[in-house]
Design a protein around this motif. Structure first.
Motif, short mmCIF file in Angstrom:
data_model
loop_
_atom_site.label_atom_id
_atom_site.label_comp_id
_atom_site.label_asym_id
_atom_site.label_seq_id
_atom_site.Cartn_x
_atom_site.Cartn_y
_atom_site.Cartn_z
N GLY A 48 0.79 -1.22 0.00
CA GLY A 48 0.00 0.00 0.00
C GLY A 48 0.82 1.28 0.00
N ALA A 49 2.15 1.16 -0.04
CA ALA A 49 2.99 2.35 0.00
C ALA A 49 2.79 3.20 -1.25
CB ALA A 49 4.46 1.96 0.14
N GLU A 50 2.58 2.54 -2.39
CA GLU A 50 2.35 3.26 -3.64
C GLU A 50 1.10 4.13 -3.53
OE1 GLU A 50 1.13 1.79 -8.00
OE2 GLU A 50 2.97 0.88 -7.22
N MET A 51 0.05 3.55 -2.96
CA MET A 51 -1.21 4.27 -2.77
C MET A 51 -1.02 5.43 -1.81
SD MET A 51 -4.41 4.49 -3.33
CE MET A 51 -5.99 4.83 -2.62
N SER A 52 -0.34 5.20 -0.71
CA SER A 52 -0.11 6.26 0.29
C SER A 52 0.69 7.41 -0.31
CB SER A 52 0.64 5.70 1.49
OG SER A 52 -0.14 4.75 2.14
N THR A 53 1.67 7.10 -1.12
CA THR A 53 2.49 8.13 -1.76
C THR A 53 1.63 8.96 -2.71
OG1 THR A 53 4.46 6.74 -1.59
CG2 THR A 53 4.53 8.53 -3.18
N LEU A 54 0.83 8.29 -3.51
CA LEU A 54 -0.05 8.98 -4.47
C LEU A 54 -1.02 9.91 -3.74
CD1 LEU A 54 -1.09 9.34 -7.37
CD2 LEU A 54 -2.57 7.37 -6.98
N ILE A 55 -1.66 9.40 -2.70
CA ILE A 55 -2.62 10.20 -1.93
C ILE A 55 -1.90 11.37 -1.25
CG2 ILE A 55 -4.18 10.17 0.06
CD1 ILE A 55 -5.23 8.87 -2.57
N GLY A 56 -0.71 11.13 -0.77
CA GLY A 56 0.07 12.20 -0.15
C GLY A 56 0.35 13.33 -1.12
N TYR A 57 0.70 12.98 -2.35
CA TYR A 57 0.95 14.01 -3.37
C TYR A 57 -0.33 14.77 -3.73
CZ TYR A 57 5.74 12.49 -4.23
OH TYR A 57 7.07 12.21 -4.10
N VAL A 58 -1.45 14.08 -3.79
CA VAL A 58 -2.73 14.74 -4.09
C VAL A 58 -3.06 15.74 -2.99
CG1 VAL A 58 -5.23 14.38 -4.26
CG2 VAL A 58 -3.69 12.89 -5.53
N LEU A 59 -2.94 15.32 -1.74
CA LEU A 59 -3.26 16.20 -0.62
C LEU A 59 -2.28 17.37 -0.53
CD1 LEU A 59 -4.21 13.55 2.09
CD2 LEU A 59 -5.75 14.99 0.74
N LEU A 60 -1.00 17.10 -0.70
CA LEU A 60 0.00 18.16 -0.65
C LEU A 60 -0.22 19.15 -1.78
CD1 LEU A 60 2.61 19.32 0.61
CD2 LEU A 60 3.89 17.84 -0.95
N GLY A 61 -0.46 18.65 -2.98
CA GLY A 61 -0.69 19.53 -4.13
C GLY A 61 -1.92 20.41 -3.93
N GLY A 62 -2.99 19.83 -3.41
CA GLY A 62 -4.21 20.60 -3.18
C GLY A 62 -4.00 21.70 -2.15
N VAL A 63 -3.33 21.38 -1.07
CA VAL A 63 -3.10 22.37 -0.01
C VAL A 63 -2.15 23.47 -0.50
CG1 VAL A 63 -2.07 22.72 2.28
CG2 VAL A 63 -3.64 20.82 1.88
N LEU A 64 -1.08 23.09 -1.21
CA LEU A 64 -0.14 24.10 -1.72
C LEU A 64 -0.80 25.01 -2.75
CD1 LEU A 64 3.18 22.05 -2.02
CD2 LEU A 64 2.55 23.76 -0.28
N LEU A 65 -1.62 24.44 -3.64
CA LEU A 65 -2.34 25.25 -4.62
C LEU A 65 -3.28 26.22 -3.91
CD1 LEU A 65 -3.18 25.93 -7.54
CD2 LEU A 65 -4.85 24.06 -7.36
N SER A 66 -4.02 25.71 -2.94
CA SER A 66 -4.96 26.53 -2.19
C SER A 66 -4.23 27.68 -1.48
CB SER A 66 -5.70 25.66 -1.18
OG SER A 66 -6.52 26.47 -0.37
N MET A 67 -3.18 27.35 -0.77
CA MET A 67 -2.42 28.38 -0.05
C MET A 67 -1.87 29.43 -1.01
SD MET A 67 -0.26 26.33 2.91
CE MET A 67 1.16 27.26 2.47
N SER A 68 -1.34 28.98 -2.13
CA SER A 68 -0.76 29.91 -3.11
C SER A 68 -1.80 30.89 -3.65
CB SER A 68 -0.14 29.14 -4.27
OG SER A 68 0.88 28.29 -3.81
N LEU A 69 -2.97 30.36 -3.99
CA LEU A 69 -4.03 31.22 -4.53
C LEU A 69 -4.53 32.21 -3.48
CD1 LEU A 69 -6.00 28.55 -6.59
CD2 LEU A 69 -4.77 30.53 -7.52
N ILE A 70 -4.75 31.73 -2.26
CA ILE A 70 -5.25 32.62 -1.20
C ILE A 70 -4.22 33.69 -0.86
CG2 ILE A 70 -5.92 32.72 1.23
CD1 ILE A 70 -7.28 29.96 0.80
N ILE A 71 -2.96 33.31 -0.73
CA ILE A 71 -1.91 34.29 -0.41
C ILE A 71 -1.77 35.30 -1.56
CG2 ILE A 71 0.59 34.55 -0.12
CD1 ILE A 71 0.47 31.93 1.54
N ALA A 72 -1.81 34.83 -2.80
CA ALA A 72 -1.72 35.74 -3.94
C ALA A 72 -2.89 36.72 -3.96
CB ALA A 72 -1.66 34.95 -5.26
N GLY A 73 -4.10 36.22 -3.68
CA GLY A 73 -5.26 37.10 -3.64
C GLY A 73 -5.17 38.12 -2.53
N LEU A 74 -4.73 37.70 -1.34
CA LEU A 74 -4.58 38.62 -0.22
C LEU A 74 -3.49 39.66 -0.50
CD1 LEU A 74 -4.95 36.21 2.83
CD2 LEU A 74 -6.59 37.94 2.03
N PHE A 75 -2.40 39.22 -1.10
CA PHE A 75 -1.32 40.15 -1.43
C PHE A 75 -1.78 41.17 -2.46
CE2 PHE A 75 2.47 41.36 -3.88
CZ PHE A 75 3.22 41.92 -2.86
#
Length: 134
Positions: free
Chosen positions: A16-43
């Motif tokens: 299941g490590a392959e699945m965990s890695t994939l899910i980790g990248y999905v979650l990390l990518g979503g949070v980083l995209l969200s943070m980037s957009l919100i910070i850019a909008g606030l700036f």
């Protein structure tokens, strides 16, 4: 002479490590995209107004209506700081949904595990239904 073309298992990689890695990248990518957009909008708002906060009211609509409304503004070229903040919030809200969708595709397409695919499909259906509610 018999050759085995099966992929050898790595001793150091748990099941299941392959699945965990994939899910980790999905979650990390979503949070980083969200943070980037919100910070850019606030700036952007801060540069235009000198204030860091954005006057923001959540409209009375479900998530899919909200996404469609924001996409219309984006396509129409109505760029504003609030649009970036809205897109960041949308990305954050859709990240868990995308995680379940990726899990379903992984269980069905890669592992061919129909039991987990059925359970994950049910969770995806419930999430989809809940996103259409107000």
């Amino acid at each position: 002479m018999h050759t085995d073309h099966a992929k050898p298992l790595k001793d150091s990689e748990p099941p299941g490590a392959e699945m965990s890695t994939l899910i980790g990248y999905v979650l990390l990518g979503g949070v980083l995209l969200s943070m980037s957009l919100i910070i850019a909008g606030l700036f952007w708002h801060w540069v235009n107004t000198g204030r860091l906060g954005v006057d923001y009211q959540v409209p009375k609509m479900n998530l899919f209506q909200f996404v469609v409304a924001e996409m219309r503004d984006l396509i129409a070229g109505r760029f504003r700081p609030r649009l970036l903040v809205s897109l960041g919030i949308t990305a954050l809200l859709l990240t868990p949904y995308l995680r379940v969708l990726v899990s379903l595709l992984f269980f069905a397409g890669v592992e061919h595990n129909w039991k987990y695919s059925l359970f994950t499909g049910f969770v995806l259906a419930v999430l989809t239904y809940s996103l259409f509610l107000r």
